[in-house]
Design an enzyme around this catalytic site. Structure first.
Site, PDB file in Angstrom:
ATOM      1  N   THR A 171       1.570   3.954   2.711  1.00 43.18           N
ATOM      2  CA  THR A 171       0.970   3.118   1.671  1.00 43.18           C
ATOM      3  C   THR A 171       0.139   3.983   0.728  1.00 43.18           C
ATOM      4  OG1 THR A 171       0.907   1.230   3.168  1.00 43.18           O
ATOM      5  CG2 THR A 171      -0.640   1.173   1.334  1.00 43.18           C
ATOM      6  N   GLY A 172       0.195   3.659  -0.567  1.00 48.87           N
ATOM      7  CA  GLY A 172      -0.691   4.343  -1.516  1.00 48.87           C
ATOM      8  C   GLY A 172       0.056   4.874  -2.726  1.00 48.87           C
ATOM      9  N   SER A 173      -0.740   5.480  -3.617  1.00 47.57           N
ATOM     10  CA  SER A 173      -0.215   5.881  -4.921  1.00 47.57           C
ATOM     11  C   SER A 173       0.528   7.209  -4.876  1.00 47.57           C
ATOM     12  CB  SER A 173      -1.380   5.965  -5.916  1.00 47.57           C
ATOM     13  OG  SER A 173      -2.327   6.921  -5.452  1.00 47.57           O
TER      14      SER A 173
ATOM     15  N   ASP B 211       3.597   9.439   4.636  1.00 44.54           N
ATOM     16  CA  ASP B 211       2.422   8.636   4.299  1.00 44.54           C
ATOM     17  C   ASP B 211       1.429   9.494   3.514  1.00 44.54           C
ATOM     18  OD1 ASP B 211       0.626   6.535   4.209  1.00 44.54           O
ATOM     19  OD2 ASP B 211       0.516   6.241   6.368  1.00 44.54           O
ATOM     20  N   GLY B 212       0.479   8.860   2.887  1.00 51.38           N
ATOM     21  CA  GLY B 212      -0.581   9.565   2.162  1.00 51.38           C
ATOM     22  C   GLY B 212      -1.806   9.735   3.045  1.00 51.38           C
ATOM     23  N   ALA B 213      -2.873  10.283   2.465  1.00 52.04           N
ATOM     24  CA  ALA B 213      -4.150  10.420   3.186  1.00 52.04           C
ATOM     25  C   ALA B 213      -5.269  10.557   2.170  1.00 52.04           C
ATOM     26  CB  ALA B 213      -4.123  11.640   4.105  1.00 52.04           C
TER      27      ALA B 213
ATOM     28  N   LYS C 176      -7.759   8.346   6.751  1.00 51.23           N
ATOM     29  CA  LYS C 176      -6.878   7.423   6.041  1.00 51.23           C
ATOM     30  C   LYS C 176      -7.530   6.046   5.969  1.00 51.23           C
ATOM     31  CE  LYS C 176      -2.505   7.229   6.830  1.00 51.23           C
ATOM     32  NZ  LYS C 176      -2.343   6.961   5.382  1.00 51.23           N
TER      33      LYS C 176
ATOM     34  N   GLU D 272      -0.653   1.797   9.581  1.00 51.45           N
ATOM     35  CA  GLU D 272      -0.275   3.212   9.387  1.00 51.45           C
ATOM     36  C   GLU D 272      -0.404   3.987  10.696  1.00 51.45           C
ATOM     37  OE1 GLU D 272      -1.430   3.827   4.692  1.00 51.45           O
ATOM     38  OE2 GLU D 272      -3.003   4.068   6.175  1.00 51.45           O
TER      39      GLU D 272
ATOM     40  N   LYS E  33      -7.451  16.441  -2.054  1.00 51.48           N
ATOM     41  CA  LYS E  33      -7.687  15.826  -0.734  1.00 51.48           C
ATOM     42  C   LYS E  33      -7.938  16.859   0.366  1.00 51.48           C
ATOM     43  CE  LYS E  33      -6.305  11.631  -2.244  1.00 51.48           C
ATOM     44  NZ  LYS E  33      -5.140  10.940  -1.773  1.00 51.48           N
TER      45      LYS E  33
HETATM   46  C1  5RP Z   1      -3.926   3.561   2.775  1.00 53.33           C
HETATM   47  C2  5RP Z   1      -4.007   5.016   2.975  1.00 53.33           C
HETATM   48  C3  5RP Z   1      -3.456   5.874   1.886  1.00 53.33           C
HETATM   49  O1  5RP Z   1      -2.415   6.639   2.405  1.00 53.33           O
HETATM   50  C4  5RP Z   1      -4.547   6.745   1.348  1.00 53.33           C
HETATM   51  O2  5RP Z   1      -5.602   5.907   0.911  1.00 53.33           O
HETATM   52  C5  5RP Z   1      -4.074   7.632   0.212  1.00 53.33           C
HETATM   53  O3  5RP Z   1      -3.734   6.867  -0.873  1.00 53.33           O
HETATM   54  P1  5RP Z   1      -3.416   7.519  -2.302  1.00 53.33           P
HETATM   55  O4  5RP Z   1      -2.158   8.305  -2.131  1.00 53.33           O
HETATM   56  O5  5RP Z   1      -3.292   6.321  -3.209  1.00 53.33           O
HETATM   57  O6  5RP Z   1      -4.608   8.376  -2.668  1.00 53.33           O
HETATM   58  O7  5RP Z   1      -4.467   5.533   3.964  1.00 53.33           O
HETATM   59  O8  5RP Z   1      -4.544   2.873   3.840  1.00 53.33           O
END
Ligand code: 5RP
Length: 226
Positions: free
Chosen positions: A28-30, A83-85, A96, A105, A123
């Protein structure tokens, strides 16, 4: 390259790991949005995979891009999760939950054979923990749970959205816990999860195999020794 460009190169690079026949955890995330869009393009060109989304928002996005959707419970394991972080360090530890999806997640990561994280270079941290640690808690007695979290050395605040408490996909609240610096992430992860009323926290320790970092000099890779 601007931040959006850095997210795109990391996200799209990760999509190259997706192969025919895989069950793929969709984060989830951008940043991972770019991975999902790329996988969508690959599906259009004949790739056959099933995606297991980590949030309702990701499920909507994946469906929009024509990706077949499965549920976690249908599979004993997931081949690859991307996934993102919010923070990463050289030990492949993560914070996360910035998007509030940390529980799903972490469940998807736990059942994944390979957890691949995509981030932009902002990050990466030498000193871990400046991002407030998201903690998912049940609504019942949440203000008491907050005081308990505070007694463990952080400054907690209830996450809000449009002036109301933010509610997760699982019907819970998020408490964002500012520490400034986290040195014992593994212990803290366990300690928080022992508190009644805490459902899960955003420390991901020992779950990540690889991190792809989008940087101004291109894509960098951090890998665990296996
Ligand atoms: C969502 C998360 C996302 O992976 C994390 O916040 C990173 O998001 P983005 O890529 O938008 O910065 O843990 O619960």
């Amino acid at each position: 390259m601007n931040v959006e460009g850095l997210k795109k190169i990391a996200g799209e690079k990760a999509a190259e790991r997706v192969k025919d026949g895989m069950v793929v955890g969709l984060g989830t995330g951008s940043t991972v949005k770019y991975t999902i869009m790329k996988i969508g393009e690959m599906v259009k060109n004949g790739l056959d995979i099933v995606g297991v989304p980590t949030s309702k928002a990701t499920e909507r996005l994946a469906r929009k891009f024509g990706i077949k959707i499965g549920e976690l419970a249908e599979y004993d394991s997931i081949d690859l999760t991307i996934d993102g972080a919010d923070e990463v360090n050289k030990n492949l530890e993560l914070i996360k939950g910035g998007g509030g999806a940390l529980l799903r997640e972490k469940m998807v990561a736990y059942y994944s054979k390979y957890e691949l994280i995509v981030v932009d270079e902002r990050k990466y941290r030498e000193i871990f923990g400046s991002f407030p640690l998201p903690v998912e808690v049940v609504k019942f007695g949440y203000a008491r749970t907050m005081r308990k979290l505070e007694s463990l050395g952080c400054k907690p605040s209830l996450r809000l959205e449009e002036n109301k408490a933010f509610v997760t996909d699982n019907g819970n609240y998020i408490i964002d816990c500012s520490f400034g610096k986290i040195e014992n992430a593994g212990d803290l992860e366990k300690e928080f999860n022992m508190i009644p009323g805490v459902v899960e926290n955003g420390l991901f320790i020992g779950l990540t195999n690889e991190i792809i970092i989008g940087s101004k000099n291109g894509v960098k890779v951090l890998k665990s020794r296996e």
